[in-house]
Design a protein around this motif. Structure first.
Motif, PDB file in Angstrom:
ATOM      1  N   PHE A 245       0.559  -0.989  -0.082  1.00 56.57           N
ATOM      2  CA  PHE A 245      -0.238   0.179   0.224  1.00 56.57           C
ATOM      3  C   PHE A 245       0.819   1.078   0.211  1.00 56.57           C
ATOM      4  O   PHE A 245       0.970   2.576  -0.995  1.00 56.57           O
ATOM      5  N   GLY A 246       1.712   0.998   0.773  1.00 58.36           N
ATOM      6  CA  GLY A 246       2.799   2.195   0.624  1.00 58.36           C
ATOM      7  C   GLY A 246       3.280   2.962  -0.250  1.00 58.36           C
ATOM      8  O   GLY A 246       3.905   3.755  -1.041  1.00 58.36           O
ATOM      9  N   SER A 247       3.718   1.764  -1.181  1.00 62.42           N
ATOM     10  CA  SER A 247       4.367   2.065  -2.246  1.00 62.42           C
ATOM     11  C   SER A 247       3.917   2.041  -4.111  1.00 62.42           C
ATOM     12  O   SER A 247       4.090   3.115  -4.953  1.00 62.42           O
ATOM     13  N   LEU A 248       1.864   2.516  -3.105  1.00 60.53           N
ATOM     14  CA  LEU A 248       1.478   2.633  -4.712  1.00 60.53           C
ATOM     15  C   LEU A 248       0.950   4.170  -4.487  1.00 60.53           C
ATOM     16  O   LEU A 248       1.122   4.713  -6.034  1.00 60.53           O
ATOM     17  N   PRO A 249       1.066   5.229  -3.432  1.00 60.86           N
ATOM     18  CA  PRO A 249       1.108   6.382  -4.163  1.00 60.86           C
ATOM     19  C   PRO A 249       2.277   6.679  -4.581  1.00 60.86           C
ATOM     20  O   PRO A 249       2.275   7.928  -5.287  1.00 60.86           O
ATOM     21  N   ALA A 250       3.524   6.056  -4.403  1.00 61.97           N
ATOM     22  CA  ALA A 250       5.320   6.543  -4.678  1.00 61.97           C
ATOM     23  C   ALA A 250       5.317   6.349  -6.232  1.00 61.97           C
ATOM     24  O   ALA A 250       5.416   7.062  -6.976  1.00 61.97           O
ATOM     25  N   PHE A 251       4.668   5.327  -6.629  1.00 64.40           N
ATOM     26  CA  PHE A 251       3.992   5.083  -7.971  1.00 64.40           C
ATOM     27  C   PHE A 251       4.051   5.994  -8.776  1.00 64.40           C
ATOM     28  O   PHE A 251       4.317   6.311  -9.474  1.00 64.40           O
ATOM     29  N   VAL A 252       2.415   5.792  -8.207  1.00 65.49           N
ATOM     30  CA  VAL A 252       1.583   6.969  -9.015  1.00 65.49           C
ATOM     31  C   VAL A 252       2.470   8.556  -9.054  1.00 65.49           C
ATOM     32  O   VAL A 252       1.911   9.163  -9.667  1.00 65.49           O
ATOM     33  N   VAL A 253       2.801   9.013  -7.882  1.00 64.66           N
ATOM     34  CA  VAL A 253       3.466  10.113  -7.912  1.00 64.66           C
ATOM     35  C   VAL A 253       4.561  10.162  -8.629  1.00 64.66           C
ATOM     36  O   VAL A 253       5.000  11.532  -9.526  1.00 64.66           O
ATOM     37  N   LEU A 254       5.919   9.155  -8.796  1.00 64.02           N
ATOM     38  CA  LEU A 254       6.915   9.418  -9.197  1.00 64.02           C
ATOM     39  C   LEU A 254       6.502   8.559 -10.790  1.00 64.02           C
ATOM     40  O   LEU A 254       7.388   9.551 -11.320  1.00 64.02           O
ATOM     41  N   ALA A 255       5.664   8.723 -11.064  1.00 66.00           N
ATOM     42  CA  ALA A 255       4.313   7.977 -12.850  1.00 66.00           C
ATOM     43  C   ALA A 255       4.616   9.779 -13.553  1.00 66.00           C
ATOM     44  O   ALA A 255       4.224   9.457 -14.268  1.00 66.00           O
ATOM     45  N   LEU A 256       4.216  10.621 -12.214  1.00 64.67           N
ATOM     46  CA  LEU A 256       3.828  11.704 -13.047  1.00 64.67           C
ATOM     47  C   LEU A 256       5.044  12.491 -13.246  1.00 64.67           C
ATOM     48  O   LEU A 256       6.802  12.828 -13.093  1.00 64.67           O
ATOM     49  N   PRO A 257       5.696  13.152 -15.002  1.00 71.02           N
ATOM     50  CA  PRO A 257       6.471  13.195 -16.038  1.00 71.02           C
ATOM     51  C   PRO A 257       7.337  14.746 -13.848  1.00 71.02           C
ATOM     52  O   PRO A 257       6.500  15.549 -14.575  1.00 71.02           O
ATOM     53  N   GLY A 258       7.980  14.940 -14.553  1.00 65.62           N
ATOM     54  CA  GLY A 258       9.111  16.150 -13.614  1.00 65.62           C
ATOM     55  C   GLY A 258       8.423  16.257 -12.406  1.00 65.62           C
ATOM     56  O   GLY A 258       8.646  17.054 -11.827  1.00 65.62           O
ATOM     57  N   ALA A 259       7.941  14.348 -11.474  1.00 64.08           N
ATOM     58  CA  ALA A 259       7.307  14.584 -10.018  1.00 64.08           C
ATOM     59  C   ALA A 259       7.977  15.144  -8.972  1.00 64.08           C
ATOM     60  O   ALA A 259       9.751  14.393  -9.002  1.00 64.08           O
ATOM     61  N   PRO A 260       8.663  15.718  -8.426  1.00 62.21           N
ATOM     62  CA  PRO A 260       9.274  15.364  -7.113  1.00 62.21           C
ATOM     63  C   PRO A 260       8.631  14.007  -6.285  1.00 62.21           C
ATOM     64  O   PRO A 260       8.070  12.962  -6.728  1.00 62.21           O
ATOM     65  N   ALA A 261       9.731  13.728  -5.601  1.00 65.78           N
ATOM     66  CA  ALA A 261       9.982  12.360  -4.969  1.00 65.78           C
ATOM     67  C   ALA A 261       8.537  12.652  -3.931  1.00 65.78           C
ATOM     68  O   ALA A 261       8.383  13.623  -3.327  1.00 65.78           O
ATOM     69  N   PRO A 262       7.995  11.731  -3.771  1.00 67.09           N
ATOM     70  CA  PRO A 262       6.740  11.510  -3.177  1.00 67.09           C
ATOM     71  C   PRO A 262       6.955  12.221  -1.354  1.00 67.09           C
ATOM     72  O   PRO A 262       7.531  11.227  -0.826  1.00 67.09           O
ATOM     73  N   PRO A 263       5.833  12.936  -0.859  1.00 64.10           N
ATOM     74  CA  PRO A 263       6.076  13.019   0.213  1.00 64.10           C
ATOM     75  C   PRO A 263       6.262  12.273   1.321  1.00 64.10           C
ATOM     76  O   PRO A 263       5.085  10.730   1.429  1.00 64.10           O
ATOM     77  N   VAL A 264       6.799  11.649   2.534  1.00 62.57           N
ATOM     78  CA  VAL A 264       6.557  10.903   3.289  1.00 62.57           C
ATOM     79  C   VAL A 264       5.194  10.726   3.666  1.00 62.57           C
ATOM     80  O   VAL A 264       5.305   9.450   3.909  1.00 62.57           O
ATOM     81  N   TRP A 265       4.978  12.120   4.323  1.00 60.54           N
ATOM     82  CA  TRP A 265       3.551  11.319   4.670  1.00 60.54           C
ATOM     83  C   TRP A 265       2.314  11.242   4.263  1.00 60.54           C
ATOM     84  O   TRP A 265       1.689  10.133   4.399  1.00 60.54           O
ATOM     85  N   LEU A 266       2.452  11.027   2.598  1.00 64.56           N
ATOM     86  CA  LEU A 266       1.079  10.062   2.136  1.00 64.56           C
ATOM     87  C   LEU A 266       2.045   8.583   1.715  1.00 64.56           C
ATOM     88  O   LEU A 266       1.000   8.167   2.297  1.00 64.56           O
ATOM     89  N   VAL A 267       3.088   8.237   1.916  1.00 71.80           N
ATOM     90  CA  VAL A 267       3.452   6.703   1.674  1.00 71.80           C
ATOM     91  C   VAL A 267       3.198   6.464   2.720  1.00 71.80           C
ATOM     92  O   VAL A 267       2.683   5.312   3.215  1.00 71.80           O
ATOM     93  N   ALA A 268       3.285   6.956   3.783  1.00 71.87           N
ATOM     94  CA  ALA A 268       2.990   6.533   5.311  1.00 71.87           C
ATOM     95  C   ALA A 268       1.547   6.153   5.798  1.00 71.87           C
ATOM     96  O   ALA A 268       1.212   5.027   6.028  1.00 71.87           O
ATOM     97  N   ALA A 269       1.646   7.034   4.638  1.00 67.42           N
ATOM     98  CA  ALA A 269      -0.992   7.450   5.372  1.00 67.42           C
ATOM     99  C   ALA A 269      -1.123   5.764   4.646  1.00 67.42           C
ATOM    100  O   ALA A 269      -2.109   5.025   5.205  1.00 67.42           O
ATOM    101  N   ALA A 270      -0.042   5.383   3.182  1.00 66.86           N
ATOM    102  CA  ALA A 270      -0.440   4.963   2.213  1.00 66.86           C
ATOM    103  C   ALA A 270      -0.312   3.141   3.157  1.00 66.86           C
ATOM    104  O   ALA A 270      -1.182   2.761   3.095  1.00 66.86           O
ATOM    105  N   ALA A 271      -0.022   3.151   3.805  1.00 63.43           N
ATOM    106  CA  ALA A 271       1.430   1.715   4.413  1.00 63.43           C
ATOM    107  C   ALA A 271       0.088   1.256   5.921  1.00 63.43           C
ATOM    108  O   ALA A 271      -0.157   0.720   6.034  1.00 63.43           O
ATOM    109  N   LEU A 272      -0.342   3.153   6.725  1.00 64.47           N
ATOM    110  CA  LEU A 272      -0.769   2.676   8.029  1.00 64.47           C
ATOM    111  C   LEU A 272      -2.756   1.813   7.008  1.00 64.47           C
ATOM    112  O   LEU A 272      -2.861   0.963   7.891  1.00 64.47           O
ATOM    113  N   LEU A 273      -3.142   2.787   6.326  1.00 63.76           N
ATOM    114  CA  LEU A 273      -4.370   1.847   5.902  1.00 63.76           C
ATOM    115  C   LEU A 273      -4.114   1.171   5.417  1.00 63.76           C
ATOM    116  O   LEU A 273      -4.846  -0.540   5.275  1.00 63.76           O
TER     117      LEU A 273
END
Length: 279
Positions: free
Chosen positions: A138-166
């Motif tokens: 679950f934590g890797s999901l938003p990381a993939f979605v954000v990083l798949a966007l051209p030129g996107a910065p690294a996904p914020p830690v809070w977003l990955v952490a929230a997905a992992a908790l979910l």
């Protein structure tokens, strides 16, 4: 629709597959993917979910037959185990190929999520570490979605952490209906060791923590939309437990607990996107 196709659909765990894919698509739209950019993201997540669902039913076919799971198409004889295993292999192969249509870094995260989920199916499902694949995938999901966007910065830690908790909360909720059947077939993951009451507390606490992370993580003060999501995370899981107990007393399979997790996840992402504070 032939029985084989119907069996494959049912063996794919269609509800969570559809829910996770929808959440990924909504998040991808929220971070700014174009319509053409949405296609490989959604396709990757869908293929990954299909691979995990089919792999799960392939590996659990013997256990499902032992406990009389007539809702499982392989155990019920609706589709051959070999057919489901072949479908799982194809979906698992397609997943990183679709992800590579975005960029190699994003594809690495998508592959990590897939491998982690497959490791849950075997061998981690029956160990005290059973929650880890859910958190990682679950934590890797938003990381993939954000990083798949051209030129996107690294996904914020809070977003990955929230997905992992979910994801961790989803694990405890997902296993609740199967605790008795799992005990009969020797499955002893972390929820089984905590028991029904402990698993309900863990699921509710993790879902609330995930929502709080989504609300408090972005810069600025939490909006009323965010606070509404926190309230939903408090109220929805107990309603799910109540619905699950009612279904169990009526002799139906109690899936309401896991549906409650999906409701919280969808509320979280909708409100996150609506607030414009995704990244």
């Amino acid at each position: 629709m032939s029985s084989t196709v119907l069996g494959l659909v049912r063996a794919s765990h269609p509800e969570p597959t559809a829910a996770v894919t929808a959440v990924a698509g909504l998040l991808a739209w929220g971070v700014g993917h174009s319509p053409t950019g949405l296609a490989p993201v959604v396709g990757t997540v869908l293929a990954s979910q299909l691979a995990v669902g089919w792999s799960n039913d392939t590996l659990d076919a013997g256990r499902d037959a032992t406990v009389g799971r007539t809702d499982k198409p392989v155990a019920a004889g609706l589709v051959r185990r070999r057919t489901v295993a072949l479908a799982a292999g194809v979906a698992a192969t397609v997943t990183p190929l679709l992800a590579l249509a975005t960029n190699p870094t994003a594809a690495l995260w998508a592959t990590l999520g897939l491998v982690s989920a497959l490791l849950y199916n075997r061998p981690l499902k029956s160990t005290p570490f059973s929650v880890l694949p859910y958190a990682v995938s679950f934590g890797s999901l938003p990381a993939f979605v954000v990083l798949a966007l051209p030129g996107a910065p690294a996904p914020p830690v809070w977003l990955v952490a929230a997905a992992a908790l979910l994801g961790a909360g989803a694990h405890f909720a997902n296993v609740l209906p199967d605790l008795a059947d799992d005990a009969r077939t020797g499955v002893r993951g972390l929820p089984h060791r905590l028991g029904p009451a402990g698993s309900r507390v863990a699921a509710a606490g993790l879902l609330l923590a995930a929502t709080v992370a989504l609300v408090a993580g972005p810069p600025g003060s939490p909006s009323w939309l965010g606070l509404s999501a926190v309230a939903a995370a408090v109220v929805v899981p107990p309603l799910g437990w109540y619905g699950a107990r009612a279904a169990d007393r009526a002799g139906r399979r109690p899936v309401a607990a896991f549906r409650a997790v999906m409701v919280v996840a969808l509320i979280d992402v909708v409100l996150l996107v609506a607030s414009g504070r995704v990244v």
